[in-house]
Scaffold this motif. Structure first.
Motif, PDB file in Angstrom:
ATOM      1  N   LYS A  80      -2.583  -1.944 -10.936  1.00 28.25           N
ATOM      2  CA  LYS A  80      -2.441  -1.170  -9.696  1.00 28.25           C
ATOM      3  C   LYS A  80      -3.043  -1.954  -8.533  1.00 28.25           C
ATOM      4  CE  LYS A  80      -3.705   3.202  -7.483  1.00 28.25           C
ATOM      5  NZ  LYS A  80      -4.439   4.482  -7.631  1.00 28.25           N
ATOM      6  N   PHE A 136       3.231   3.960  -5.498  1.00 24.61           N
ATOM      7  CA  PHE A 136       2.759   3.696  -6.849  1.00 24.61           C
ATOM      8  C   PHE A 136       2.941   4.936  -7.731  1.00 24.61           C
ATOM      9  CE2 PHE A 136      -0.761   3.824  -9.967  1.00 24.61           C
ATOM     10  CZ  PHE A 136      -0.401   2.707 -10.724  1.00 24.61           C
ATOM     11  N   PRO A 178       2.954  -2.544 -12.931  1.00 24.51           N
ATOM     12  CA  PRO A 178       2.901  -1.305 -12.141  1.00 24.51           C
ATOM     13  C   PRO A 178       4.309  -0.829 -11.800  1.00 24.51           C
ATOM     14  CG  PRO A 178       2.415  -3.190 -10.746  1.00 24.51           C
ATOM     15  CD  PRO A 178       2.562  -3.723 -12.145  1.00 24.51           C
ATOM     16  N   TYR A 185       6.773   1.409  -9.194  1.00 25.33           N
ATOM     17  CA  TYR A 185       6.848   1.930  -7.832  1.00 25.33           C
ATOM     18  C   TYR A 185       8.188   2.642  -7.631  1.00 25.33           C
ATOM     19  CZ  TYR A 185       2.803  -1.007  -6.761  1.00 25.33           C
ATOM     20  OH  TYR A 185       1.568  -1.581  -6.756  1.00 25.33           O
ATOM     21  N   GLY A 200      -0.873  -5.098  -7.816  1.00 25.23           N
ATOM     22  CA  GLY A 200       0.439  -4.810  -7.236  1.00 25.23           C
ATOM     23  C   GLY A 200       1.565  -5.602  -7.857  1.00 25.23           C
ATOM     24  N   PHE A 236      -5.049   0.278 -16.495  1.00 25.40           N
ATOM     25  CA  PHE A 236      -4.403   1.084 -15.456  1.00 25.40           C
ATOM     26  C   PHE A 236      -4.739   0.569 -14.056  1.00 25.40           C
ATOM     27  CE2 PHE A 236      -2.370   4.830 -13.814  1.00 25.40           C
ATOM     28  CZ  PHE A 236      -3.073   5.154 -12.654  1.00 25.40           C
ATOM     29  N   TYR A 237      -6.026   0.337 -13.809  1.00 24.96           N
ATOM     30  CA  TYR A 237      -6.432  -0.017 -12.448  1.00 24.96           C
ATOM     31  C   TYR A 237      -6.169  -1.479 -12.102  1.00 24.96           C
ATOM     32  CZ  TYR A 237      -8.677   4.531 -12.000  1.00 24.96           C
ATOM     33  OH  TYR A 237      -8.904   5.861 -11.915  1.00 24.96           O
ATOM     34  N   VAL A 244       2.006   2.922 -14.631  1.00 28.04           N
ATOM     35  CA  VAL A 244       2.058   1.595 -15.263  1.00 28.04           C
ATOM     36  C   VAL A 244       2.794   1.698 -16.589  1.00 28.04           C
ATOM     37  CG1 VAL A 244      -0.097   0.843 -14.187  1.00 28.04           C
ATOM     38  CG2 VAL A 244      -0.148   1.859 -16.465  1.00 28.04           C
ATOM     39  N   THR A 294       0.621   8.093 -12.873  1.00 24.60           N
ATOM     40  CA  THR A 294      -0.668   8.262 -12.210  1.00 24.60           C
ATOM     41  C   THR A 294      -1.096   9.737 -12.215  1.00 24.60           C
ATOM     42  OG1 THR A 294      -1.850   7.944 -10.128  1.00 24.60           O
ATOM     43  CG2 THR A 294       0.488   8.434  -9.973  1.00 24.60           C
TER      44      THR A 294
END
Length: 552
Positions: A168, A201, A194, A196, A171, A164-165, A204, A118
């Motif tokens: 995210k 976060f 994603p 973690y 989840g 990417f989004y 990805v 990110t």
């Protein structure tokens, strides 16, 4: 018609005709209902079987991404270090770049793969927040590309930064809809997970498949002369259809399929599968569907005349037999007619059992008359149905190359193991085996020798674990379910396999040298499903494969 004999003859003929048509009609009705249910079951089974081949490709991508995501998370430095120390960040990205490159080499159909940290933790200007590799059509080499500057695009810009989004926001790992990539001139489908670290976060990781390869696999599926397959979304939008353009809907094809569209939206995989009937270009057709791993849906459509051909043939045979019996009844006497009605009643009962799905029905002994012909016809019909269903089940639950059980068969075993685990008396182990050097043998000696290599590996597996079921669950992956005595001696059996495999390394032909990575996992009380055991076995196999590579 003054004589009593004539009256009794006419009365007897009327009774015989009535009995013949009543019993024959009942047999036709019961047999028709049974054949319709079996034809629908075979159509649905064919669709599920074809979808399982596609799901193998999607599962391979998901497993590859899952393995990499676990490694990426485990090896990741603390978040504050990633953000503040560019040298550590670059070292971490470099290690992950090499690891993912190794994984991609064993994944089919991958045209892009990437890791992206990110922007909150990496400098977008220097571009040290990940890597992005692509390859173009008919090119086998991956080329490293510049990283997309995520902050330059609106989060709603799906084409440029949806990869990417979207994960995210979800989840969790997701499959994205097929899209056209202008940079490499290719239709693609992406699977993105994603990452973690400590609940935060991080970024990805994903792989893109060539959607054209999936379309090619679907386009060659042709289990029926008048049948074809297509891919749609849960909203009924076509991704692929041999006639209609992508973007058109199922309702453009036939308005009678509104029920199918409704079921696609709400069908969650449970309940009894349906067969949909509709008209298209003046012909009655039947359609079934099967949900794929990536949330797309495989449709299989076929003309009703083709799939009901056996039913129509049975109608004609049974009807002709009944008519012949009725005509011959004119010359038989009351005693013979009584003897005829007795086996006819037995045949009616047998037809009812067949309609209820009992193919082990006991038919009366055939006599040397028309009733015997009907009895033998029923017997031939039952035997043909048994062979047909048995053949379909064999194809559905066995691997055509090695003749061991396939992934569908393992799914049935998995249900049994889950029940045992729920009752707390499960005692088993799973041995995952992945053949090495298959791609090199295919590339060097051809796919025929590659098949011989798979057979050699499978035969050695079956030889050592001859008391345990062996499943081929992937192109080069096998799974052994160890229970009872083999479970108690699992370590000795694995050592025996290693010794026998080592002896094959002296073989002059490369395709006779068995080299297999293995991973053994035992069911623990903390496991909630066989997937937990399989995941550990798969991880152990991957570690073994890695060690074998490092040791040469």
């Amino acid at each position: 018609m003054n004589s009593i004999r004539q009256k009794f003859t006419v009365l007897n003929l009327v009774i015989i005709f009535l009995c013949t048509f009543i019993v024959g009609g009942a047999g036709l009705w019961f047999t028709s209902r049974s054949q319709k249910e079996y034809s629908d079951e075979i159509l649905q089974l064919t669709c599920r079987q074809e979808s399982s081949f596609l799901n193998d490709e999607f599962t391979d991508i998901q497993r590859s991404i899952g393995i990499f995501a676990d490694q990426a998370t485990d090896r990741m430095p603390p978040v504050d270090v990633i953000r503040s120390n560019a040298a550590v960040r670059r070292q971490y990205v470099s290690e992950m770049e090499k690891l993912m490159g190794d994984i991609v080499r064993h994944s089919k159909g991958v045209v892009c793969y990437y890791l992206r940290i990110t922007p909150e933790l990496a400098d977008e200007v220097t571009g040290d927040g990940g890597f992005f590799y692509t390859k173009k059509k008919r090119v086998e080499t991956f080329i490293k590309q510049p990283l997309t500057k995520i902050l330059d695009f609106d989060p709603n810009d799906v084409e440029h930064v949806g990869w990417f989004y979207a994960p995210k926001a979800a989840g969790k790992p997701i499959w994205m809809e097929p899209y056209y990539n202008k940079n490499i001139d290719m239709d693609m489908i992406s699977y993105v997970t994603p990452l973690y670290k400590d609940g935060r976060f991080i970024g990805v990781v994903g792989m893109d498949m060539d959607f054209g390869l999936i379309v090619n696999d679907v386009s060659v599926i042709s289990p029926y002369k008048t049948g074809y397959t297509s891919l749609v979304s849960r909203e009924g939008k076509f991704y692929y259809h041999p006639v209609y353009d992508p973007g058109s809907t199922v309702l453009d094809y036939s308005k009678e399929l509104q029920e199918l569209v409704n079921d696609l939206k709400y069908y969650g995989g449970g309940g009894r599968p349906k067969t949909y009937s509709y008209m298209n270009k003046g012909k009655e057709k039947k359609l079934v569907f099967s949900r794929l791993q990536n949330d797309m849906v495989l449709l299989l459509s076929v003309e009703a005349n083709e799939i009901e051909a056996a039913q129509n043939s049975m109608f004609r045979i049974t009807a002709i037999t009944a008519i012949v019996m009725a005509l011959l009844a004119a010359i038989i006497n009351l005693i013979v007619s009584t003897r005829i009605t007795r086996p006819l009643k037995a045949l009616s009962q047998a037809a009812e059992q067949i309609a209820e799905g009992n193919l082990d029905v006991e038919l009366p002994r055939p006599t040397h008359d028309e009733v015997g012909v009907l009895t033998r016809s029923f017997d031939v019909t039952v035997q043909n149905l048994k062979k047909y269903i048995s053949g379909m089940r064999y194809k559905a639950y066995s691997d055509p190359l090695t003749h061991v059980k396939n992934k569908n068969a393992y799914e049935l075993e998995k249900e049994r193991l889950e029940r045992q685990m729920q009752m707390g008396d499960a005692k088993f182990a799973l041995l995952m085996l992945d053949t090495n050097d298959l791609k090199e043998i295919n590339d060097t000696y051809g796919h025929d020798h590659g098949d011989e290599y798979l057979l050699a590996c499978c035969q050695l597996i079956c030889r050592v674990f001859d008391h345990s079921p062996v499943f081929r669950i992937g192109g080069d992956e096998f799974l052994v379910l160890l229970e009872n005595e083999d479970y108690e001696h699992r370590e000795e059996l694995v050592e025996l396999f290693n010794r026998l495999a080592a002896k094959t390394l002296q073989e002059p032909r490369a395709w006779n040298r068995v080299s297999v990575a293995k991973g053994l996992a035992v069911c623990e009380p903390s496991d909630t499903s066989p997937e937990d055991v399989l995941r550990r076995a798969d991880h152990a196999m991957y570690q073994d494969k890695k060690a074998m590579k490092e040791n040469g």
